[in-house]
Design a protein around this motif. Structure first.
Motif, PDB file in Angstrom:
ATOM      1  N   THR A 280       0.823  -1.207   0.000  1.00  0.00           N
ATOM      2  CA  THR A 280       0.000   0.000   0.000  1.00  0.00           C
ATOM      3  C   THR A 280       0.858   1.259   0.000  1.00  0.00           C
ATOM      4  O   THR A 280       2.068   1.220   0.264  1.00  0.00           O
ATOM      5  CB  THR A 280      -0.921   0.024   1.229  1.00  0.00           C
ATOM      6  OG1 THR A 280      -0.115   0.024   2.424  1.00  0.00           O
ATOM      7  CG2 THR A 280      -1.825  -1.195   1.256  1.00  0.00           C
ATOM      8  N   CYS A 281       0.209   2.387  -0.264  1.00  0.00           N
ATOM      9  CA  CYS A 281       0.901   3.674  -0.211  1.00  0.00           C
ATOM     10  C   CYS A 281       1.166   4.052   1.246  1.00  0.00           C
ATOM     11  O   CYS A 281       0.649   3.417   2.173  1.00  0.00           O
ATOM     12  CB  CYS A 281       0.078   4.753  -0.908  1.00  0.00           C
ATOM     13  SG  CYS A 281      -1.490   5.131  -0.088  1.00  0.00           S
TER      14      CYS A 281
ATOM     15  N   ASP B 288      -3.770  -1.476  -1.967  1.00  0.00           N
ATOM     16  CA  ASP B 288      -4.822  -0.477  -2.121  1.00  0.00           C
ATOM     17  C   ASP B 288      -4.909  -0.091  -3.589  1.00  0.00           C
ATOM     18  O   ASP B 288      -4.277  -0.718  -4.448  1.00  0.00           O
ATOM     19  CB  ASP B 288      -4.593   0.740  -1.214  1.00  0.00           C
ATOM     20  CG  ASP B 288      -3.258   1.429  -1.484  1.00  0.00           C
ATOM     21  OD1 ASP B 288      -2.633   1.138  -2.528  1.00  0.00           O
ATOM     22  OD2 ASP B 288      -2.831   2.254  -0.662  1.00  0.00           O
ATOM     23  N   GLU B 289      -5.683   0.936  -3.880  1.00  0.00           N
ATOM     24  CA  GLU B 289      -5.937   1.280  -5.278  1.00  0.00           C
ATOM     25  C   GLU B 289      -4.681   1.759  -5.998  1.00  0.00           C
ATOM     26  O   GLU B 289      -4.576   1.645  -7.221  1.00  0.00           O
ATOM     27  CB  GLU B 289      -7.032   2.348  -5.355  1.00  0.00           C
ATOM     28  CG  GLU B 289      -7.632   2.503  -6.737  1.00  0.00           C
ATOM     29  CD  GLU B 289      -8.887   3.356  -6.725  1.00  0.00           C
ATOM     30  OE1 GLU B 289      -9.635   3.326  -7.710  1.00  0.00           O
ATOM     31  OE2 GLU B 289      -9.115   4.054  -5.722  1.00  0.00           O
ATOM     32  N   SER B 290      -3.720   2.277  -5.259  1.00  0.00           N
ATOM     33  CA  SER B 290      -2.494   2.787  -5.882  1.00  0.00           C
ATOM     34  C   SER B 290      -1.430   1.708  -6.055  1.00  0.00           C
ATOM     35  O   SER B 290      -0.383   1.957  -6.650  1.00  0.00           O
ATOM     36  CB  SER B 290      -1.919   3.925  -5.033  1.00  0.00           C
ATOM     37  OG  SER B 290      -1.536   3.445  -3.753  1.00  0.00           O
ATOM     38  N   SER B 291      -1.673   0.514  -5.548  1.00  0.00           N
ATOM     39  CA  SER B 291      -0.659  -0.544  -5.586  1.00  0.00           C
ATOM     40  C   SER B 291      -0.482  -1.101  -6.993  1.00  0.00           C
ATOM     41  O   SER B 291      -1.433  -1.186  -7.766  1.00  0.00           O
ATOM     42  CB  SER B 291      -1.041  -1.684  -4.639  1.00  0.00           C
ATOM     43  OG  SER B 291      -1.172  -1.233  -3.315  1.00  0.00           O
ATOM     44  N   ASP B 292       0.744  -1.481  -7.272  1.00  0.00           N
ATOM     45  CA  ASP B 292       1.053  -2.191  -8.512  1.00  0.00           C
ATOM     46  C   ASP B 292       1.452  -3.612  -8.124  1.00  0.00           C
ATOM     47  O   ASP B 292       2.570  -3.863  -7.675  1.00  0.00           O
ATOM     48  CB  ASP B 292       2.186  -1.492  -9.261  1.00  0.00           C
ATOM     49  CG  ASP B 292       2.452  -2.135 -10.626  1.00  0.00           C
ATOM     50  OD1 ASP B 292       1.824  -3.178 -10.918  1.00  0.00           O
ATOM     51  OD2 ASP B 292       3.281  -1.603 -11.378  1.00  0.00           O
TER      52      ASP B 292
ATOM     53  N   SER C 215     -13.144   3.725  -4.152  1.00  0.00           N
ATOM     54  CA  SER C 215     -11.994   2.832  -4.257  1.00  0.00           C
ATOM     55  C   SER C 215     -12.375   1.593  -5.057  1.00  0.00           C
ATOM     56  O   SER C 215     -13.488   1.090  -4.939  1.00  0.00           O
ATOM     57  CB  SER C 215     -11.517   2.414  -2.863  1.00  0.00           C
ATOM     58  OG  SER C 215     -11.064   3.524  -2.121  1.00  0.00           O
TER      59      SER C 215
ATOM     60  N   SER D  63      -8.418  -2.323 -10.695  1.00  0.00           N
ATOM     61  CA  SER D  63      -7.184  -1.908 -11.371  1.00  0.00           C
ATOM     62  C   SER D  63      -5.956  -2.669 -10.873  1.00  0.00           C
ATOM     63  O   SER D  63      -5.181  -3.190 -11.681  1.00  0.00           O
ATOM     64  CB  SER D  63      -6.983  -0.399 -11.213  1.00  0.00           C
ATOM     65  OG  SER D  63      -5.794   0.017 -11.843  1.00  0.00           O
TER      66      SER D  63
END
Length: 570
Positions: free
Chosen positions: A68-69, A123-127, A156, A160
């Motif tokens: 996560t961020c 989370d949504e920003s994770s790659d 959220s 993605s």
């Protein structure tokens, strides 16, 4: 589960724990572990023994990879997320909790041969493609099976990050048993995409046949990408879901999924030999749609183990902000949708299964705001004749679809719509039998004497229905309710008003009766909403006693005096 375990001997409880945590392939494994941790905290006399066992097991068998961020990580470490805060206190944060930034420093500990399970937090920003660097350091025995998505707000989406995992194809041929969606609050709000579940492209993440059908467009990678079998919202108690979410998802299937299938069919890109019976007389597109939707309802599950309330909400935008109001779930049965289903060879039963939450598990649900059916011309525009004609068209199409799609060729649909456990709800725009809806066709008039939809539910105790009614002084037959434990039925029987009808006389005398197409043995009270324009409704007491055998006439009707009456007027 927590309460019942407290009455068992300590030795038996410990054996149950060992058996539960050993079932690492179970879709509910991680949730069961969190429930057992709850029990350890709850139990006064057994807590010490179980706490020691859990701590030893978790320290020995689990690794946590946090992708996560920084903002989400701070919330995680402060134990704000309701699911993670059950598990993390039992984790050795120095050796079992891993960030990409300290991956190299803990490489030796990652290779612990006793470690069985990896928990990936994102989370949504994770790659999730970064898992490739992690996988190269892990022992081959490590099974990547548990993913926890930390949602930050109602918009959220886990789609993605999982789509990146699908594209990178890191964990080929290993299915994701359960994707857990974690929140900081037990009362959550969701938009129409429902955190990614109702994303139009969700099928490639959850459906094996979808991958096979479009295999020629995805030949790279180590093998079959992971399939997500289940999404669990472990400690959500109230879900406020956009009232158009289910309907919009079905419309996206009608538009996007069928369009893509037709495009592949035109370009001859399907690997039909591997996936379908090429000798079938049914079109390739039809077989694909049926297979994908069948797998969605049978093999993909949405679990809310602690949900008690499901509210459908509508958000209205104003200059000073947004206003969220409670309303009913929207079910579109207009001629456009029905004809689209016919043209695309999609069974209308899939629509009813979607709105019935067929693949949802909500064992603790009690409150449910209800459904609103939408037919043609429901904006009250145009003449009554046009409205009646439109409804006739709706009804005729529904009857034909029912005859073709039900196993026994009946002209009605058997649906649930209301989750078991709900005790009070409402349905708006229920179609009764009335002579206005039939034309001169004797066959259609015969079919309309049967219900369009048969609603079944065993837990419901109170139901409010608003009946579609387009003319005054008409006879109405209420039917289609198979509710053996219903205690109270309230009827909103207002006329659909148009400008022309408002000019008509206000006096309205209509008869209401129940047919044998009901099962209401426990109904004790029949109520009516506040009536306008001096409307009156006549009910036959004999008919009520035949079909509502436990009805308390005196409590239901102020105008009832004794058994000698044949009719009551409300």
């Amino acid at each position: 589960m927590v309460t019942s375990l407290s009455y068992l001997p300590t030795e038996l409880v410990e054996r149950i724990f060992k058996f539960t945590v050993a079932e690492t392939n179970s879709q509910d494994w991680l949730y069961n572990l969190a429930t057992l941790i709850d029990f350890a905290a709850f139990s006064e006399n057994k807590g010490g023994v179980i706490e020691s066992f859990l701590t030893g097991y978790v320290n020995k068998n689990l690794l946590v990879l946090d992708l996560t961020c920084e903002a989400t990580q701070r919330s995680i470490l402060q134990l704000e997320y309701r699911f993670l805060r059950k598990i993390l206190p039992h984790i050795d944060m120095s050796s079992q909790y891993i960030r990409l930034s300290n991956l190299e420093t803990v490489a030796n500990k990652i290779r612990n041969p006793e470690t069985e399970k990896l928990i990936v937090i994102f989370d949504e920003s994770s790659d999730l493609a970064h898992m490739d660097s992690f996988s190269s350091l892990t022992d081959s025995r490590l099974k990547i099976a548990e993913f926890i998505f930390c949602a930050q707000d109602q918009k959220s989406s886990f789609y993605s990050p999982l789509e990146k995992l699908h594209t990178a194809n890191i964990v080929s041929d290993i299915d994701i048993n359960t994707l857990y969606v974690d929140f900081r609050d037990s009362n959550i709000y969701s938009d129409q995409h429902f955190f990614g579940i109702f994303d139009p492209n969700i099928f490639q993440l959850i459906n094996k046949d979808y991958r096979n059908f479009f295999s020629k467009s995805n030949q790279e990678g180590k093998g079959r990408p992971p399939v997500c079998k289940k999404v669990c919202f472990p400690f959500v108690e109230t879900l406020n879901l956009d009232y158009m979410a289910l309907d919009s998802f079905f419309n996206s299937i009608l538009r996007n999924l069928t369009t893509r299938i037709k495009k592949f069919e035109r370009n001859n890109e399907f690997d039909v030999d591997k996936t379908l019976n090429s000798n079938s007389t049914t079109t390739v597109a039809t077989l694909i749609v049926k297979s994908i939707l069948r797998q969605f309802f049978n093999d993909f599950h949405i679990n809310f183990p602690n949900l008690t309330t499901l509210n459908f909400t509508k958000t209205s935008a104003y200059p000073n902000g947004n206003e969220v109001t409670s309303c009913c779930n929207f079910i579109d049965l207009s001629s456009y949708v029905l004809n689209k289903c016919l043209s695309e060879n999609i069974s209308i039963n899939f629509l009813f299964q979607l709105h019935s939450l067929k693949n949802w598990s909500v064992p603790k649900i009690k409150e449910f705001t209800g459904h609103k059916f939408k037919y043609d011309e429901t904006s009250f525009s145009g003449s009554p004749e046009r409205y009646i004609k439109s409804l006739r068209g709706n009804i005729k199409i529904l009857q034909e679809m029912a005859i073709n799609e039900t196993n026994d060729g009946t002209c009605y649909f058997r649906v649930k719509l209301i989750p078991e456990g709900v005790q009070k709800t409402q349905i708006i725009n229920w179609i009764p039998y009335t002579s206005s809806f039939s034309d001169d066709n004797d066959k259609q008039r015969h079919h309309l004497r049967r219900p369009m939809i048969c609603l079944k539910n065993k837990s419901l105790k109170s139901l409010t229905i608003k009946i579609i009614r387009v003319e005054k002084c008409s006879s109405i037959r209420i039917q289609g309710f198979y509710l053996p434990n219903l205690k109270e039925l309230s009827i909103n029987n207002s006329v659909c008003e148009s400008a022309q009808q408002q000019k008509q006389a206000t006096n309205d005398m209509s008869s209401i009766e129940f047919t044998s197409w009901n099962e209401l043995p426990q109904c004790r009270k029949l109520g009516f909403s506040q009536l306008k324009n001096d409307s009156n409704y006549v009910l036959n007491i004999g008919n009520l006693q035949d079909h509502l055998p436990n009805l308390d006439l005196q409590e239901s009707f102020p105008t009832f005096f004794d058994e000698r009456q044949k009719f009551v007027v409300v």
